[in-house]
Motif scaffolding. Structure first.
Motif, mmCIF file in Angstrom:
data_model
loop_
_atom_site.group_PDB
_atom_site.id
_atom_site.type_symbol
_atom_site.label_atom_id
_atom_site.label_comp_id
_atom_site.label_asym_id
_atom_site.label_seq_id
_atom_site.Cartn_x
_atom_site.Cartn_y
_atom_site.Cartn_z
ATOM 1 N N LYS A 26 9.876 34.841 -48.534
ATOM 2 C CA LYS A 26 9.797 34.393 -47.143
ATOM 3 C C LYS A 26 10.347 35.444 -46.199
ATOM 4 C CE LYS A 26 9.872 29.413 -47.778
ATOM 5 N NZ LYS A 26 10.615 28.172 -47.567
ATOM 6 N N ASN A 27 11.440 36.107 -46.573
ATOM 7 C CA ASN A 27 12.018 37.155 -45.727
ATOM 8 C C ASN A 27 11.051 38.314 -45.568
ATOM 9 O OD1 ASN A 27 14.367 35.793 -45.223
ATOM 10 N ND2 ASN A 27 15.558 36.830 -46.817
ATOM 11 N N GLU A 28 10.368 38.698 -46.640
ATOM 12 C CA GLU A 28 9.415 39.797 -46.572
ATOM 13 C C GLU A 28 8.244 39.452 -45.660
ATOM 14 O OE1 GLU A 28 8.187 41.078 -50.438
ATOM 15 O OE2 GLU A 28 10.247 41.365 -51.120
ATOM 16 N N THR A 29 7.696 38.252 -45.760
ATOM 17 C CA THR A 29 6.551 37.884 -44.931
ATOM 18 C C THR A 29 6.955 37.764 -43.474
ATOM 19 O OG1 THR A 29 6.895 35.544 -45.393
ATOM 20 C CG2 THR A 29 5.304 36.694 -46.766
ATOM 21 N N SER A 30 8.172 37.299 -43.188
ATOM 22 C CA SER A 30 8.581 37.185 -41.787
ATOM 23 C C SER A 30 8.790 38.556 -41.172
ATOM 24 C CB SER A 30 9.835 36.326 -41.655
ATOM 25 O OG SER A 30 10.922 36.971 -42.274
ATOM 26 N N LYS A 31 9.210 39.546 -41.966
ATOM 27 C CA LYS A 31 9.388 40.902 -41.448
ATOM 28 C C LYS A 31 8.041 41.553 -41.149
ATOM 29 C CE LYS A 31 13.733 41.803 -43.834
ATOM 30 N NZ LYS A 31 14.380 42.525 -44.927
ATOM 31 N N LYS A 32 7.016 41.207 -41.944
ATOM 32 C CA LYS A 32 5.702 41.810 -41.773
ATOM 33 C C LYS A 32 4.906 41.198 -40.629
ATOM 34 C CE LYS A 32 5.133 43.034 -46.627
ATOM 35 N NZ LYS A 32 4.354 42.786 -47.842
ATOM 36 N N SER A 33 5.228 39.964 -40.226
ATOM 37 C CA SER A 33 4.439 39.310 -39.182
ATOM 38 C C SER A 33 4.616 40.029 -37.851
ATOM 39 C CB SER A 33 4.834 37.833 -39.051
ATOM 40 O OG SER A 33 6.166 37.737 -38.623
ATOM 41 N N THR A 34 3.594 39.979 -37.033
ATOM 42 C CA THR A 34 3.641 40.660 -35.748
ATOM 43 C C THR A 34 4.488 39.872 -34.767
ATOM 44 O OG1 THR A 34 1.661 39.517 -35.029
ATOM 45 C CG2 THR A 34 1.357 41.675 -36.034
ATOM 46 N N PRO A 35 5.272 40.567 -33.964
ATOM 47 C CA PRO A 35 6.102 39.849 -33.000
ATOM 48 C C PRO A 35 5.252 39.263 -31.890
ATOM 49 C CG PRO A 35 6.343 42.222 -32.719
ATOM 50 C CD PRO A 35 5.471 42.005 -33.926
ATOM 51 N N LYS A 36 5.512 38.000 -31.562
ATOM 52 C CA LYS A 36 4.800 37.323 -30.491
ATOM 53 C C LYS A 36 5.811 36.938 -29.420
ATOM 54 C CE LYS A 36 1.346 35.414 -33.579
ATOM 55 N NZ LYS A 36 0.748 34.233 -34.132
ATOM 56 N N PRO A 37 5.377 36.867 -28.160
ATOM 57 C CA PRO A 37 6.324 36.470 -27.132
ATOM 58 C C PRO A 37 6.805 35.053 -27.395
ATOM 59 C CG PRO A 37 4.141 36.884 -26.194
ATOM 60 C CD PRO A 37 4.074 37.162 -27.660
ATOM 61 N N SER A 38 8.107 34.872 -27.351
ATOM 62 C CA SER A 38 8.665 33.542 -27.578
ATOM 63 C C SER A 38 8.834 32.820 -26.255
ATOM 64 C CB SER A 38 9.999 33.658 -28.305
ATOM 65 O OG SER A 38 10.904 34.377 -27.505
ATOM 66 N N GLY A 39 9.251 31.564 -26.340
ATOM 67 C CA GLY A 39 9.374 30.714 -25.163
ATOM 68 C C GLY A 39 10.279 31.279 -24.088
ATOM 69 N N GLY A 40 11.296 32.052 -24.431
ATOM 70 C CA GLY A 40 12.250 32.518 -23.445
ATOM 71 C C GLY A 40 11.961 33.907 -22.915
ATOM 72 N N PRO A 42 9.759 36.490 -20.963
ATOM 73 C CA PRO A 42 8.605 36.569 -20.060
ATOM 74 C C PRO A 42 7.737 37.788 -20.374
ATOM 75 C CG PRO A 42 10.608 37.244 -18.939
ATOM 76 C CD PRO A 42 11.014 36.783 -20.303
ATOM 77 N N LEU A 43 6.458 37.642 -20.115
ATOM 78 C CA LEU A 43 5.527 38.740 -20.315
ATOM 79 C C LEU A 43 5.634 39.712 -19.149
ATOM 80 C CD1 LEU A 43 2.333 36.773 -21.382
ATOM 81 C CD2 LEU A 43 3.865 38.042 -22.857
ATOM 82 N N SER A 44 5.371 40.980 -19.421
ATOM 83 C CA SER A 44 5.362 41.970 -18.350
ATOM 84 C C SER A 44 4.085 41.781 -17.531
ATOM 85 C CB SER A 44 5.405 43.377 -18.930
ATOM 86 O OG SER A 44 4.185 43.674 -19.589
ATOM 87 N N ASP A 45 4.034 42.388 -16.353
ATOM 88 C CA ASP A 45 2.852 42.269 -15.506
ATOM 89 C C ASP A 45 1.615 42.816 -16.205
ATOM 90 O OD1 ASP A 45 4.194 41.036 -13.455
ATOM 91 O OD2 ASP A 45 4.551 42.892 -12.329
ATOM 92 N N ALA A 46 1.769 43.923 -16.906
ATOM 93 C CA ALA A 46 0.623 44.526 -17.600
ATOM 94 C C ALA A 46 0.111 43.594 -18.697
ATOM 95 C CB ALA A 46 1.019 45.869 -18.193
ATOM 96 N N GLU A 47 1.032 42.988 -19.452
ATOM 97 C CA GLU A 47 0.620 42.062 -20.512
ATOM 98 C C GLU A 47 -0.064 40.830 -19.929
ATOM 99 O OE1 GLU A 47 4.039 42.821 -23.913
ATOM 100 O OE2 GLU A 47 4.495 41.506 -22.222
ATOM 101 N N ARG A 48 0.465 40.332 -18.834
ATOM 102 C CA ARG A 48 -0.118 39.155 -18.191
ATOM 103 C C ARG A 48 -1.526 39.474 -17.673
ATOM 104 N NH1 ARG A 48 3.632 38.061 -14.214
ATOM 105 N NH2 ARG A 48 4.989 37.369 -15.852
#
Length: 184
Positions: A26-40, A42-48
């Motif tokens: 489980k630790n290995e798969t969580s390290k490999k997953s791509t980071p996604k913006p979390s609830g807290g 905010p996205l940058s203007d370019a990302e938005r």
């Protein structure tokens, strides 16, 4: 005696090893997953802007852009603009009830149709059961005072949607939205 101890200890070692190995996987798969913006975060203007461009290319985005440019969409936006100052300042808006039901096929819950300064609006409520009786006392052509913090729109509806937070009839408060527990 030794056989009993070994018999009891062997399953414990096997189960412990399996749990430890599963945790490592489980630790290995969580390290490999791509980071996604979390609830807290905010996205940058370019990302938005990038996300908005991607959505506008989808069939829903194309349909929404066509609705915005249509006469119906422009009418809804003009209606929103007329009451924007009252919404921002949470001040009184005088309204006349024009219908006690929402347009056919509406999924907004409980609400009424009103006319404010010559334009029609949907006023939706999120009442508690104790408040329903007072709201059901409204009649067509009743003059009411409304306050709200938000107005929205959707291509499905030909009218701006006002979230009713405070309603007064003949100087008496008949509805005041109670804040939900656990929210700001």
């Amino acid at each position: 005696m030794k056989k009993i101890i070994y018999t009891l200890l062997l399953p414990l070692v096997v189960v412990g090893g399996a749990v430890f190995a599963n945790r490592e996987i489980k630790n290995e798969t969580s390290k490999k997953s791509t980071p996604k913006p979390s609830g807290g975060v905010p996205l940058s203007d370019a990302e938005r802007k990038s996300a908005l461009k991607k959505w506008e290319a989808t069939p829903d985005g194309v349909m929404f852009k066509k609705w915005e440019a249509s006469p119906a969409g422009k009418k809804v936006y003009a209606g929103e603009a007329k009451i924007r100052k009252h919404i921002s300042a949470f001040t009184n808006m005088e309204a006349v009830v024009t219908s006690l039901s929402l347009p056919l096929g509406s999924r907004l819950g409980f609400g009424v149709m009103v006319r404010i300064n010559g334009d029609d609006y949907i006023v939706k409520f999120e009442p508690e059961k104790s408040q329903l009786e007072q709201l059901h006392s409204l009649k067509v052509n009743d003059k009411i005072i409304i306050r709200s913090h938000s107005v929205s729109h959707a291509p499905k509806y030909a009218y701006p949607i006002v979230s009713g937070e405070y309603v007064e009839l003949d100087g008496k408060v008949i509805f005041k939205r109670t804040p939900r527990k656990g929210r700001c």
